[in-house]
Design a protein around this motif. Sequence first.
Motif, mmCIF file in Angstrom:
data_model
loop_
_atom_site.group_PDB
_atom_site.id
_atom_site.type_symbol
_atom_site.label_atom_id
_atom_site.label_comp_id
_atom_site.label_asym_id
_atom_site.label_seq_id
_atom_site.Cartn_x
_atom_site.Cartn_y
_atom_site.Cartn_z
ATOM 1 N N GLY A 49 -89.718 13.568 -45.006
ATOM 2 C CA GLY A 49 -89.484 12.380 -44.205
ATOM 3 C C GLY A 49 -88.571 12.659 -43.026
ATOM 4 N N ALA A 50 -88.069 11.606 -42.400
ATOM 5 C CA ALA A 50 -87.135 11.718 -41.280
ATOM 6 C C ALA A 50 -85.788 11.123 -41.685
ATOM 7 N N TRP A 51 -84.691 11.746 -41.196
ATOM 8 C CA TRP A 51 -83.336 11.296 -41.513
ATOM 9 C C TRP A 51 -82.592 10.971 -40.216
ATOM 10 N N GLU A 52 -81.944 9.811 -40.212
ATOM 11 C CA GLU A 52 -81.220 9.342 -39.029
ATOM 12 C C GLU A 52 -79.815 8.904 -39.433
ATOM 13 N N ILE A 53 -78.829 9.229 -38.590
ATOM 14 C CA ILE A 53 -77.480 8.696 -38.730
ATOM 15 C C ILE A 53 -77.186 7.826 -37.506
ATOM 16 N N ALA A 54 -76.404 6.752 -37.694
ATOM 17 C CA ALA A 54 -76.153 5.818 -36.604
ATOM 18 C C ALA A 54 -74.806 5.137 -36.799
ATOM 19 N N ALA A 55 -74.244 4.649 -35.698
ATOM 20 C CA ALA A 55 -72.973 3.926 -35.732
ATOM 21 C C ALA A 55 -72.992 2.839 -34.662
ATOM 22 N N ARG A 56 -72.323 1.729 -34.964
ATOM 23 C CA ARG A 56 -72.249 0.631 -33.994
ATOM 24 C C ARG A 56 -70.895 -0.060 -34.099
ATOM 25 N N ALA A 57 -70.306 -0.404 -32.952
ATOM 26 C CA ALA A 57 -69.077 -1.189 -32.886
ATOM 27 C C ALA A 57 -69.376 -2.509 -32.187
ATOM 28 N N ASP A 58 -69.003 -3.629 -32.831
ATOM 29 C CA ASP A 58 -69.244 -4.967 -32.289
ATOM 30 C C ASP A 58 -67.919 -5.668 -32.017
ATOM 31 N N TYR A 59 -67.962 -6.581 -31.057
ATOM 32 C CA TYR A 59 -66.769 -7.344 -30.689
ATOM 33 C C TYR A 59 -67.201 -8.744 -30.255
ATOM 34 N N ALA A 60 -66.441 -9.747 -30.635
ATOM 35 C CA ALA A 60 -66.673 -11.109 -30.175
ATOM 36 C C ALA A 60 -65.335 -11.790 -29.925
ATOM 37 N N ASP A 61 -65.205 -12.457 -28.779
ATOM 38 C CA ASP A 61 -64.003 -13.189 -28.402
ATOM 39 C C ASP A 61 -64.268 -14.678 -28.617
ATOM 40 N N MET A 62 -63.596 -15.244 -29.635
ATOM 41 C CA MET A 62 -63.746 -16.668 -29.963
ATOM 42 C C MET A 62 -62.504 -17.453 -29.576
ATOM 43 N N GLY A 63 -61.744 -16.925 -28.620
ATOM 44 C CA GLY A 63 -60.448 -17.501 -28.277
ATOM 45 C C GLY A 63 -60.510 -18.927 -27.777
ATOM 46 N N ASP A 64 -61.554 -19.310 -27.049
ATOM 47 C CA ASP A 64 -61.632 -20.660 -26.505
ATOM 48 C C ASP A 64 -61.842 -21.714 -27.581
ATOM 49 N N ALA A 65 -62.179 -21.282 -28.797
ATOM 50 C CA ALA A 65 -62.252 -22.207 -29.936
ATOM 51 C C ALA A 65 -61.028 -22.078 -30.823
ATOM 52 N N GLY A 66 -60.015 -21.298 -30.381
ATOM 53 C CA GLY A 66 -58.813 -21.086 -31.170
ATOM 54 C C GLY A 66 -59.032 -20.212 -32.382
ATOM 55 N N LEU A 67 -60.040 -19.319 -32.328
ATOM 56 C CA LEU A 67 -60.407 -18.518 -33.493
ATOM 57 C C LEU A 67 -60.200 -17.021 -33.288
ATOM 58 N N GLY A 68 -59.559 -16.613 -32.212
ATOM 59 C CA GLY A 68 -59.232 -15.205 -32.027
ATOM 60 C C GLY A 68 -60.447 -14.338 -31.790
ATOM 61 N N THR A 69 -60.460 -13.159 -32.442
ATOM 62 C CA THR A 69 -61.511 -12.171 -32.194
ATOM 63 C C THR A 69 -62.145 -11.710 -33.508
ATOM 64 N N ILE A 70 -63.356 -11.188 -33.386
ATOM 65 C CA ILE A 70 -64.072 -10.565 -34.496
ATOM 66 C C ILE A 70 -64.422 -9.142 -34.082
ATOM 67 N N GLU A 71 -64.152 -8.183 -34.953
ATOM 68 C CA GLU A 71 -64.526 -6.797 -34.716
ATOM 69 C C GLU A 71 -65.194 -6.237 -35.962
ATOM 70 N N THR A 72 -66.267 -5.491 -35.776
ATOM 71 C CA THR A 72 -66.935 -4.834 -36.904
ATOM 72 C C THR A 72 -67.324 -3.413 -36.514
ATOM 73 N N LEU A 73 -67.363 -2.549 -37.510
ATOM 74 C CA LEU A 73 -67.842 -1.181 -37.352
ATOM 75 C C LEU A 73 -68.891 -0.931 -38.425
ATOM 76 N N THR A 74 -70.073 -0.493 -37.998
ATOM 77 C CA THR A 74 -71.175 -0.235 -38.923
ATOM 78 C C THR A 74 -71.560 1.236 -38.859
ATOM 79 N N LEU A 75 -71.645 1.869 -40.023
ATOM 80 C CA LEU A 75 -72.121 3.246 -40.145
ATOM 81 C C LEU A 75 -73.393 3.227 -40.972
ATOM 82 N N GLY A 76 -74.421 3.950 -40.520
ATOM 83 C CA GLY A 76 -75.702 3.881 -41.200
ATOM 84 C C GLY A 76 -76.358 5.231 -41.405
ATOM 85 N N ILE A 77 -77.106 5.327 -42.500
ATOM 86 C CA ILE A 77 -77.970 6.474 -42.787
ATOM 87 C C ILE A 77 -79.345 5.915 -43.143
#
Length: 395
Positions: A328-356
């Motif tokens: 078969g085929a093998w893949e590795i991957a990574a992603r960094a996400d960010y969201a600014d919810m400050g205008d709703a008084g909710l600060g920020t969200i950050e995530t890091l995803t690692l995948g195989i």
Amino acid sequence: MKSLKLAAAILGLFATTAPAALSQGWEFSMNPGPRWDSPTTSDYFKFRGRAYFDIADVDWSSPLSAAPGDDEEWRTLWFGIEGQIGNLKLVAEYDWLPDDPAPTDVHLTYRLPEGSVRVGNFKTMNSMEEQTSSLNMSFMERGLLTDIFGIDRRLGAAYFWSSDNFTASAGIYGGKMEDNFQLAEADDSSAFAGRLTWHTETDAGTTLHLGASFRSLDYDGGTRLRDRPQAHLANNFATADYRTGQPLGEADSSDLIALEAAIIRGPFWAHGEFARMTLDGPAGDPAFDSGFASLGYILTGETRGYRGSSGVFGGISPNSALSAGGHGAWEIAARADYADMGDAGLGTIETLTLGINWYVERYARVMFNYVSGEHDAPTYTETSDVAQLRLQVGF
């Protein structure tokens, strides 16, 4: 746009024409699902579907909600039909999850001398991430911005055009389709959306992609901005509630602008997007930003597909499938996400995803994701760490 009676009439015409065509000596194959092809034209008829089964271990910490109890689920159980007769193409597919059955793609596309026209239930044309089929995603869940900003399917009509290097599309939409077999709206919201992309392939075999999209959306009863931290079996992080009667005020409409870029070079690929959505109605016209950057590498040397006619990623087909005695085929991957919810008084969200990902066959794979997420609000913090596995088949 309470119903699409014209589309329903054409669906009926297709349904009566297809059986007659199949009796004209069409060739049957399993590719990998049942399919019939005309020996003299490009006409065809096939069944299509996909099934995703997820298992997850969720480590959840929040002062707002207890840890989620479920650790496995059928994430997707799609089944439907697709066919083409002359210039007319039909797609009709539903998600048959026992607790939440719902329509997915239910539309007709008519090919013109230049471009094509589509009517039915389909996504607004925003974000390369959202337009790429889940069969071809390198992660189990899409980037934060697609769910937070509610990029979704709606009943509508749109025009699509492509050339050697460009694609352009625009559409007008009503509300979401009801969870039944009728082309009828579930609400009175409406939207207008468009997308423009450019791509090129260099002499060295590198594919470059750039794109931009917009959406103007009028709500029926306001909206909520929320998302799970890249794990469907986790809870939702922050919820900015702009529905009728909520303290933040009711959102009457929103405007979304999104940018996208991608590169594919041999077994390497990279992809990034940024979007901003502004609400009209609540005090101060709040605005929210979200974006991600992702990259991947296919260890066995294959190249990730790209479809220039629609400006989306294609899939990965293993050079040596398991059924042929390969690995078969093998893949590795990574992603960094960010969201600014400050205008709703909710600060920020950050995530890091690692995948195989292990592509066992062209239409079957095993996915593993580890996702670490944090919601940093002014007065509290939520965290989520999830190890999740998916068994996936599709055709």
